[in-house]
Enzyme design. Structure first.
Site, PDB file in Angstrom:
ATOM      1  N   ASP A   1       0.816  -1.214   0.000  1.00 35.08           N
ATOM      2  CA  ASP A   1       0.000   0.000   0.000  1.00 35.08           C
ATOM      3  C   ASP A   1       0.850   1.264   0.000  1.00 35.08           C
ATOM      4  O   ASP A   1       0.452   2.291  -0.568  1.00 35.08           O
ATOM      5  CB  ASP A   1      -0.936   0.010   1.209  1.00 35.08           C
ATOM      6  CG  ASP A   1      -2.158  -0.864   0.986  1.00 35.08           C
ATOM      7  OD1 ASP A   1      -2.066  -1.796   0.173  1.00 35.08           O
ATOM      8  OD2 ASP A   1      -3.189  -0.628   1.631  1.00 35.08           O
TER       9      ASP A   1
ATOM     10  N   CYS B   1       1.190  -8.254   5.255  1.00 31.30           N
ATOM     11  CA  CYS B   1       0.811  -6.855   5.042  1.00 31.30           C
ATOM     12  C   CYS B   1      -0.679  -6.651   4.788  1.00 31.30           C
ATOM     13  O   CYS B   1      -1.471  -7.581   4.858  1.00 31.30           O
ATOM     14  CB  CYS B   1       1.686  -6.239   3.968  1.00 31.30           C
ATOM     15  SG  CYS B   1       3.366  -5.937   4.595  1.00 31.30           S
ATOM     16  N   ASP B   2      -1.016  -5.418   4.427  1.00 29.88           N
ATOM     17  CA  ASP B   2      -2.343  -4.849   4.624  1.00 29.88           C
ATOM     18  C   ASP B   2      -3.521  -5.696   4.155  1.00 29.88           C
ATOM     19  O   ASP B   2      -4.469  -5.918   4.890  1.00 29.88           O
ATOM     20  CB  ASP B   2      -2.413  -3.486   3.941  1.00 29.88           C
ATOM     21  CG  ASP B   2      -1.525  -2.461   4.617  1.00 29.88           C
ATOM     22  OD1 ASP B   2      -0.506  -2.863   5.197  1.00 29.88           O
ATOM     23  OD2 ASP B   2      -1.833  -1.273   4.565  1.00 29.88           O
ATOM     24  N   LYS B   3      -3.539  -6.128   2.905  1.00 29.97           N
ATOM     25  CA  LYS B   3      -4.700  -6.855   2.386  1.00 29.97           C
ATOM     26  C   LYS B   3      -4.465  -8.357   2.337  1.00 29.97           C
ATOM     27  O   LYS B   3      -5.387  -9.116   2.053  1.00 29.97           O
ATOM     28  CB  LYS B   3      -5.068  -6.358   0.979  1.00 29.97           C
ATOM     29  CG  LYS B   3      -5.275  -4.857   0.894  1.00 29.97           C
ATOM     30  CD  LYS B   3      -6.285  -4.370   1.910  1.00 29.97           C
ATOM     31  CE  LYS B   3      -6.341  -2.862   1.984  1.00 29.97           C
ATOM     32  NZ  LYS B   3      -5.100  -2.226   2.457  1.00 29.97           N
TER      33      LYS B   3
ATOM     34  N   CYS C   1       5.450  -2.393   8.320  1.00 26.62           N
ATOM     35  CA  CYS C   1       5.863  -1.082   8.836  1.00 26.62           C
ATOM     36  C   CYS C   1       5.643  -0.988  10.342  1.00 26.62           C
ATOM     37  O   CYS C   1       4.657  -1.497  10.875  1.00 26.62           O
ATOM     38  CB  CYS C   1       5.140   0.031   8.099  1.00 26.62           C
ATOM     39  SG  CYS C   1       5.611   0.153   6.366  1.00 26.62           S
TER      40      CYS C   1
ATOM     41  N   GLU D   1      -6.928   4.653  -0.110  1.00 30.92           N
ATOM     42  CA  GLU D   1      -6.521   5.239   1.159  1.00 30.92           C
ATOM     43  C   GLU D   1      -6.152   6.703   0.945  1.00 30.92           C
ATOM     44  O   GLU D   1      -5.520   7.052  -0.054  1.00 30.92           O
ATOM     45  CB  GLU D   1      -5.314   4.489   1.734  1.00 30.92           C
ATOM     46  CG  GLU D   1      -5.658   3.103   2.222  1.00 30.92           C
ATOM     47  CD  GLU D   1      -4.501   2.388   2.877  1.00 30.92           C
ATOM     48  OE1 GLU D   1      -4.746   1.362   3.518  1.00 30.92           O
ATOM     49  OE2 GLU D   1      -3.347   2.848   2.743  1.00 30.92           O
TER      50      GLU D   1
ATOM     51  N   SER E   1      -5.097   5.031   5.527  1.00 33.62           N
ATOM     52  CA  SER E   1      -4.000   4.148   5.895  1.00 33.62           C
ATOM     53  C   SER E   1      -3.982   3.984   7.405  1.00 33.62           C
ATOM     54  O   SER E   1      -4.429   4.865   8.148  1.00 33.62           O
ATOM     55  CB  SER E   1      -2.678   4.756   5.430  1.00 33.62           C
ATOM     56  OG  SER E   1      -1.591   4.176   6.103  1.00 33.62           O
TER      57      SER E   1
END
Length: 616
Positions: free
Chosen positions: A81, A122-124, A195, A491, A517
């Site tokens: 992202d 990570c995100d998704k 992150c 985002e 985000s």
């Protein structure tokens, strides 16, 4: 007694062709009675949170085979992202969640796998795999790549902690010199891993732990630390035990839907609120609950948000603490321990280790455990050495952070705030709700009233912010960025970041039917439902309209006379086929994104597919 799914392809003369192909992958006669377990990896060189996963699937596979199973590994896609942010690439981020869930289903069902270990980060990727696990409902364990170490650099003779968001803010801050900006950029992301703050990736890995689908320590133990290797090794052994329990002992307590119950979802949401997790977690928990046929809705989130205090403050809400500090204070189990001592948690839940909540807390809560190996695991700390290698260091903190008065994790009596870190707001501007990360909102901005500045794309809003067209007191409204209207629900990290860069972070609000985000902080309200593309009132807001925000009262309101709004709605519908679409936005939308948009629901439903449009 359930039959091994894999027997469909390994037994009977009619499956001679399938067995011949299995043999070509290395299987032998002795393997055809064993459970076939999918190792669902997400290694990619595009994403720092996944760059170190290449060999970790092999670790898991070796343990599966040593424990009596057959391991077969495949990969999913993974979108970063942060790299996709601020341009057309972000349109693909949320839709990739559905693609990941579907691809896991396709591979697992096409090859009749009996169980799976999901290696995400990570995100998704974690949400997509979580949706697949609950959809398929076969034994599953999650083990993530782990968080990145926090960046550190020396500015003005002071050592400061950094992360990606600092690099973005200071990179756009005209008051920061090129030299300092470059130094921050080079220091912000020092290692592999997700992150380092409580952004979406780490939030979701923490929630997977709270749901019971991963092992204690999964959400907070650093990617670089040697102790993390044990999570992968144990996942390989444990999945075989769960698989045999289900298929050979008819024990359905080993299944994801038996672990991730309504009570478990509520516990996970309570954790999320207590730690001020990313607002994206709301989307993903709602989506996962629907896959698991769990009756968990925005109403539950609203109810819980009014009960749970803010017990753990982490970047981006503060620069004092990052995930490495959360781990030192006891990680996810440490936060759950404080919630349990306050009598807030549902205790009738279990995890993939077979432990109920009290057993888990007794063994893994640093405030009560007598197990020295657990204390040692939570003392795992950063090395401060740039690397892309997993398990590359074994540094330890000199002591655990058990200060529940002024430490990273607080007890209920010393909470950062009585209100939790997330809140659901309702009102005429969001009749189905919207989300704000209260953990990142300045106390003086909890109520806000101001005139709207309306933009129909993230790009236009960014240009206006950097061009000086947004001033203190404005409410920036970015619409037609929802799941359908974007499409893809981008985002809005760049608009919120640039508001800080130009000194407006505490004097403006931002409202959108898009999302934010996990790195966002400030008065940023997203997931406005219904979105503009679905006829939401946000589509009728005009420049200068007054918007009232009251977080303590959970209200958001467009202060415009109903007769005026009715007239605006008539004008909008008069646009015919172009009604409820942007009036002046040039955006190339691919066929893949149009297909996603055609089925997408608003954020209050998790932005999942509208099943009513699929028939059956």
């Amino acid at each position: 007694m359930p039959k091994y799914r894999s027997a469909t392809t390994t037994h009977g003369r009619n499956m001679a062709g399938a067995r011949a192909l299995w043999r070509a992958t290395g299987m032998t006669d002795a393997d055809f009675g064993k459970p076939i377990i999918a190792v669902v990896n997400s290694f990619t060189q595009f994403v720092p949170g996944h760059v170190h996963l290449r060999d970790l699937g092999k670790l898991v596979a070796e343990q599966i085979e040593a424990s009596g199973g057959v391991a077969k590994e495949f990969n999913t896609i993974a979108v970063d992202d942060g790299i996709a942010m601020g341009h057309g690439g972000m349109l693909y981020s949320l839709p990739s969640r559905e693609l990941i869930a579907d691809s896991v289903e396709y591979m697992v069902n096409a090859h009749c796998a009996d169980a799976m270990v999901c290696i995400s980060n990570c995100d998704k990727i974690t949400p997509g795999m979580l949706m697949a696990a609950l959809r398929l409902n076969i034994p599953a364990i999650f083990v993530s790549g782990g968080p990145m170490e926090a960046g550190k650099t020396k500015l003005s003779d002071q050592i400061i902690k950094l992360d990606l968001i600092d690099a973005m803010i200071q990179g756009a801050n005209p008051k920061v010199s090129d030299e300092d900006s470059n130094q921050i950029e080079r220091s912000a992301c020092p290692t592999c891993g997700s992150c380092s703050g409580m952004f979406t990736a780490n939030s979701m890995n923490c929630l997977t732990e709270a749901l019971g689908l991963s092992q204690p320590g999964n959400g907070s133990l650093l990617a670089t630390h040697a102790d993390r290797k044990a999570l992968f090794l144990n996942a390989g052994k444990r999945i075989v035990e769960l698989t045999k329990r289900y298929y050979e002992q008819n024990d359905d307590s080993a299944l994801p839907r038996s672990i991730a119950t309504k009570a478990a979802f509520e516990n996970a949401m309570m954790l999320d609120i207590a730690m001020g997790g990313s607002t994206n977690t709301v989307l993903h928990l709602l989506a996962a609950a629907q896959e698991g046929e769990v009756d968990f809705t925005m109403a539950d989130i609203d109810r819980l948000s009014r009960q749970i205090p803010h017990l753990c403050k982490v970047a981006p809400s503060t620069q004092k603490y990052h995930m490495e500090d959360v781990h030192r204070a006891g990680g996810v189990i440490g936060i759950l321990g404080e919630l349990d001592r306050a009598g807030l948690l549902n205790r009738q839940v279990k995890n993939v280790l077979g432990l109920d909540l009290l057993q888990t807390l007794n063994q893994y809560d640093v405030m009560q455990t007598v197990d020295e190996s657990v204390k040692e695991m939570y003392s795992a700390g950063p090395a401060g050495i740039r690397t892309t290698q997993a398990f590359s260091q074994d540094c330890r903190w000199p002591s655990l952070d058990t200060d529940r008065v002024e430490g990273c994790i607080r007890d209920i009596e010393h909470a950062y705030s009585r209100d939790g870190g997330l809140a659901v707001l309702f009102g005429n501007l969001a009749i189905d709700g919207c989300i704000v990360k209260t953990a990142g909102v300045d106390e003086g901005s909890l109520t806000f009233r101001g005139p709207a500045k309306v933009y129909e794309s993230q790009e236009d809003a960014v240009d206006a912010i950097l061009g000086g067209k947004v001033v203190a007191g404005d409410v920036v409204v970015i619409r037609y960025e929802g799941p359908k209207g974007g499409p893809g629900m981008q985002e809005m990290l760049y608009p919120t970041t640039y508001l800080k860069s130009v000194g407006l972070g505490k004097s403006c609000a931002l409202i959108t039917d898009g999302r934010f985000s996990g790195g966002t902080s400030g008065l940023s309200i997203g997931h406005v439902s219904p979105e503009a593309a679905n006829g939401g009132l946000i589509g009728l807001v005009q420049d200068g309209d007054i918007i009232d925000i009251d977080i303590p009262l959970r209200k958001i309101r467009l202060d415009v006379d109903e007769r005026i709004l009715a007239t605006r709605k008539e004008v909008e519908f008069a646009r015919g086929d172009k009604s409820w679409t942007p009036k002046a936005r040039e955006r190339q939308v691919s066929l893949a994104l149009r297909a996603y948009a055609s089925l997408a629901t608003s954020a209050d439903k998790g932005a999942v597919r509208d099943k009513s449009k699929l028939g059956g």
